[in-house]
Design an enzyme around this catalytic site. Structure first.
Site, PDB file in Angstrom:
ATOM      1  N   ASP A 246       0.874  -1.165   0.000  1.00  0.00           N
ATOM      2  CA  ASP A 246       0.000   0.000   0.000  1.00  0.00           C
ATOM      3  C   ASP A 246       0.923   1.230   0.000  1.00  0.00           C
ATOM      4  O   ASP A 246       2.137   1.123   0.229  1.00  0.00           O
ATOM      5  CB  ASP A 246      -0.956   0.001   1.199  1.00  0.00           C
ATOM      6  CG  ASP A 246      -2.149   0.929   0.950  1.00  0.00           C
ATOM      7  OD1 ASP A 246      -2.065   1.798   0.054  1.00  0.00           O
ATOM      8  OD2 ASP A 246      -3.172   0.801   1.648  1.00  0.00           O
TER       9      ASP A 246
HETATM   10  C1  BGC Z   1      -4.996   3.350   0.022  1.00  0.00           C
HETATM   11  C2  BGC Z   1      -5.073   2.363  -1.116  1.00  0.00           C
HETATM   12  C3  BGC Z   1      -4.895   3.080  -2.417  1.00  0.00           C
HETATM   13  C4  BGC Z   1      -3.571   3.814  -2.395  1.00  0.00           C
HETATM   14  C5  BGC Z   1      -3.273   4.563  -3.678  1.00  0.00           C
HETATM   15  C6  BGC Z   1      -3.782   4.246  -0.055  1.00  0.00           C
HETATM   16  O1  BGC Z   1      -3.894   5.317   0.823  1.00  0.00           O
HETATM   17  O2  BGC Z   1      -5.020   2.663   1.249  1.00  0.00           O
HETATM   18  O3  BGC Z   1      -6.301   1.697  -1.082  1.00  0.00           O
HETATM   19  O4  BGC Z   1      -4.970   2.184  -3.488  1.00  0.00           O
HETATM   20  O5  BGC Z   1      -3.602   4.755  -1.346  1.00  0.00           O
HETATM   21  O6  BGC Z   1      -4.086   5.651  -3.835  1.00  0.00           O
END
Ligand code: BGC
Length: 816
Positions: A246
């Site tokens: 993530d």
């Molecule tokens: C989120 C993810 C997301 C990623 C990219 C993170 O803050 O938890 O679900 O895909 O950001 O935007």
């Protein structure tokens, strides 16, 4: 305990992934790549085209490895360009329709292609555990079977269009509080039976990539957790694709790579405000070549599987697909909306009812299309309910907002600040893009609750009251902003405070031009800041307006919303602001009050017994207004059932004890075990407000003729269940009969009173009936034995119950 668990499970090696999972082409490519090229595939970098997506990899064009754009998200393609804003995933889950999940995935996949994207950062399939968790709208509810059935078809849909689907967030990422550090303590049976099945279904459906979550699981960060990334994912489930972190969730180089993380995101791809890259050239210089090759090969394997290493078909134009996608969005919004209550068939509204309607609530005018955070989408179009209703039915309903979301600038009589008369620097009175601090006093003219609102554009602002931080606005995550900007486009951070007339409070406001991250450039233009409030008098005035409108109309339609977002959990299950008071007042004035909810998950409804009908539309996407008008006027019927329990009170939830949520000392202990969602309410014998699986129709159905049979097949014992569902009402409609399995008389471990093992979405004409047949295999009938670290059969006969919700199960049989 943790290590023993990892080791034993690893030794069991239930399903060893083949060591030769890579094709010859992938092996050849790995051999041809230089060290620098390999490293460039292992962490994100800056997109020269800057299309506004979340991640980017440059690819290696000389070897036919394309550049890759990674885009959110769960409810539509999230780039700078508008895209179809689909209903939130919770609405898709509420449709109980794997067929619609496939279409949902296809919309995401083909729009991703059209918008020059290659990897979709969705679906999210974390089980809803904490009712107030901020991201509940992004996922598929509280039941592992339902989530599995939806997620696998969505993945097939996405990947059939040529994009890689990313299943996220692996694993036990069930709330937002302290999400970057929290340690989820989950026993192995609970993991296996509740939190992992939907991920496994996604892998079996061919998901090309997995996103490791922010949290720790049993002491180890998910993005460097060998149990999750190696034992379960690769050795047991045979996953051959790649794992990305993530965003900013990588914590190491060696441990992460060894455990099975293959790609760090966003790497250096989000400007100069990201942390240093763990998977950059410097960090990887001392890593053994085989480890780098392994990660590269896994990435290439996923690219190959969806055809990204082959010559690409031309991308479709968004214009050519948008109409079809809007149709799908509308159909899913209808199929997923849940009719919670409908006394005396108040809904649908007849032609004559439609001649006298008072529409109340800001959400009728400014729709809550989607939730906040990385799942929010710039919609291709949007309409509000008032226009949709007028267009569809010709009804020119009256409208009053009933609440004041923007508030009024705090007058100079109440606010004394050093260096300025008032705090209202908006429009051409905006400020030079710099940093500002104002201090002084705030004095309320009368006793009562005030909604204080700090509003900002092109910057961030904070307010402290008597030295305590009270409001933060303009933040990326975690501030007090509403998802709805003010009418003049400012971020609107709001907090309710109780003040006494004439008492002066110390107030300090700071404002700063620029983005929410240090170093983020300030957008062009003036910094706008305003301090506004809603006084108790103003609140009463707005509610009174709504009450008089409601009195004059045959039906009062109140549109209410809540704000689900990544980055923070809700503080309560109540509707934000004055909405509960507004609904109660309107319901007291008009017995035909219909509440239309746009909420990301469950909410409490203190006014429920006073209203005639309630319709949950979730965050319904860009076609939500039109879908709602169609449902209220009876052109379509709301076809959804609840994928989450709605409790009567937050205290009734399985995660009410602090040790479970938000946790103590950095640990959240999942000590409720498998008793999540309806399993908990059944176990504790607590009556929910609305049970899992509940949802009414505009027609009526009956169930009869339950038969259960045991079949001995080569693949083991199977139980075949059949029953008849009949439409006994006067119009066509959708029934969603559900099959639950009970516990045997002497269960080997504590078991759920009822656990969903099957369901079917059945459309029936009036008078029509259908026989529904479902077959349960071994997996539905077994439990995870923590002694054997394996699935084990449950001895003894078990009740089978069939009905229309987890609490409405008229048919009962038994397995043999
Ligand atoms: C989120 C993810 C997301 C990623 C990219 C993170 O803050 O938890 O679900 O895909 O950001 O935007």
């Amino acid at each position: 305990m943790k290590n023993r668990f990892y080791l034993t499970a690893a030794l069991l090696g239930v399903l060893c992934a083949s060591a030769h999972a890579q094709s010859e082409r992938v092996q050849r490519l790995v051999g041809q790549l230089t060290q620098d090229e390999k490293i460039s595939l292992l962490s994100g970098s800056r997109d020269p085209k800057n299309l506004g997506q979340a991640g980017y990899l440059p690819g290696v064009p000389r070897l036919g490895i394309p550049e890759l754009r990674l885009t959110d998200g769960p409810a539509g393609v999230r780039v700078a360009h508008p895209a179809t804003a689909l209903p939130a995933p919770v609405a898709l889950a509420a449709s109980f329709s794997p067929t619609l999940a496939r279409r949902y995935g296809q919309v995401l996949g083909r729009e991703g292609r059209a918008l020059e994207q290659d990897i979709l950062l969705s679906p999210m399939t974390n089980i809803v555990r904490v009712p107030q968790a901020g991201r509940n709208f992004e996922t598929f509810g509280e039941d592992p079977l339902l989530a599995s059935k939806i997620v696998e078809e969505e993945i097939r849909g996405i990947q059939s269009e040529g994009l890689i689907a990313t299943i996220k967030h692996f694993a036990a990422n069930n709330f937002e509080r302290d999400r970057n550090t929290i340690d989820a303590i989950v026993d192995e049976r609970t993991l296996r039976e509740i939190y992992l099945p939907a991920f496994q279904a996604a892998i079996q459906a061919g998901a090309g990539s997995v996103m490791g979550s922010y949290n720790r699981l049993n002491g180890t960060f998910a993005c460097e957790n060998p149990f999750l990334l190696d034992t379960v994912l690769r050795q047991e489930w045979g996953f051959t694709g790649f794992v990305m972190s993530d965003w900013f969730a990588t914590h190491s180089t060696g441990p992460a790579l060894t455990a099975g993380l293959d790609m760090e995101m966003p790497g250096s791809g989000m400007g100069n405000f990201g942390p240093p890259s763990f998977f950059g050239a410097k960090a990887l210089a001392s890593v053994p070549a085989e480890q780098i090759d392994r990660a590269v090969a896994r990435i290439l394997t996923s690219l190959e599987a969806v055809g990204l290493l082959d010559k690409q078909k031309p991308r479709p134009s968004l214009e050519s697909i948008a109409e079809g996608d809007a149709k799908a969005a509308r159909e899913i919004a209808i199929a997923g909306s849940v009719l919670l209550k409908n006394e005396k068939n108040c809904l649908p509204l007849s032609k004559s009812d439609l001649q006298s309607v008072a529409v109340i609530g800001s959400a009728a005018k400014t729709p809550m299309i989607g939730g906040g955070g990385s799942a929010s989408v710039v919609p291709l179009r949007s309409e509000n309910f008032l226009t949709a209703l007028a267009r569809r039915t010709g009804s020119a309903a009256s409208y009053v907002s009933g609440t004041d979301l923007d508030g009024q600038p705090v007058p100079a009589s109440a606010l004394k600040l050093d260096g300025t008369e008032s705090l209202n620097f908006v429009g051409d009175k905006g400020l030079k893009p710099e940093k500002y601090t104002w201090s002084g006093t705030l004095t309320a003219p009368s006793d009562g609750t005030y909604a204080l609102k700090l509003q900002v554009k092109r910057g961030t602002a904070r307010l402290t009251l008597d030295g305590k931080p009270l409001i933060a606005t303009g933040m990326f995550f975690g501030g007090n902003d509403s998802l709805l900007p003010t009418n003049d486009g400012l971020k609107n951070g709001s907090v309710a405070v109780t003040l006494k007339a004439g008492e002066a409070h110390q107030v300090t406001i700071t404002a700063s031009a620029g983005g929410p991250f240090p170093g983020m450039p300030a957008p062009d233009g003036l910094l706008e800041v305003r301090l506004a409030w809603v006084t108790p008098e103003r609140r009463a005035e707005k509610i009174n307006e709504a009450v008089s409108a409601a009195k004059k109309a045959r039906t009062a339609l109140v549109f209410a919303y809540d704000e689900g977002t990544e980055g923070s959990d809700r503080e309560s299950l109540g509707l934000p602001g004055d909405q509960d008071a507004l609904i109660a007042a309107v319901a007291a004035a008009n017995p035909r009050t219909v509440v239309v909810l746009s909420t990301g998950s469950c909410v409490t409804m203190p006014w429920l017994s006073k209203v005639a009908a309630a319709l949950e539309t979730w965050f319904p996407g860009q076609e939500g207004a039109d879908a709602t008008a169609a449902m209220l006027s009876g052109e379509a019927e709301p076809g959804g059932r609840l994928p989450v329990t709605f409790p009567q009170r937050l205290e009734d939830a399985p995660t009410a004890p602090e040790a479970r949520y938000p946790g103590v000392g950095g640990k959240a202990v999942y000590s409720e075990g498998i008793f999540v969602g309806y399993r908990h309410y059944d176990q504790e014998k607590v009556r929910p407000l609305f049970p899992f699986g509940h949802g009414l129709s505009y027609t009526r159905f009956t169930l009869s003729g339950l038969k259960t049979e045991t079949l001995a097949t080569k693949a083991g014992r199977k139980t075949r269940i059949s029953f008849i569902v009949k439409n006994v009402g006067k119009r066509a409609g959708v029934a969603i009969p559900q099959v639950y399995l009970g516990a045997p008389d002497t269960p080997p471990v504590p078991m759920a009173t009822n656990a969903l093992v099957g369901f079917e979405r059945v459309s029936l004409e009036p008078g029509e009936s259908r026989t529904v047949t479902l077959t349960l295999g071994d997996s539905a009938l077994s439990y995870w034995s923590a002694e054997k670290h394996a699935w084990a059969a449950v001895p003894g006969s078990r009740p089978i119950r069939v009905g229309f919700s987890s609490r409405d199960l008229p048919l009962t049989g038994r397995t043999q």
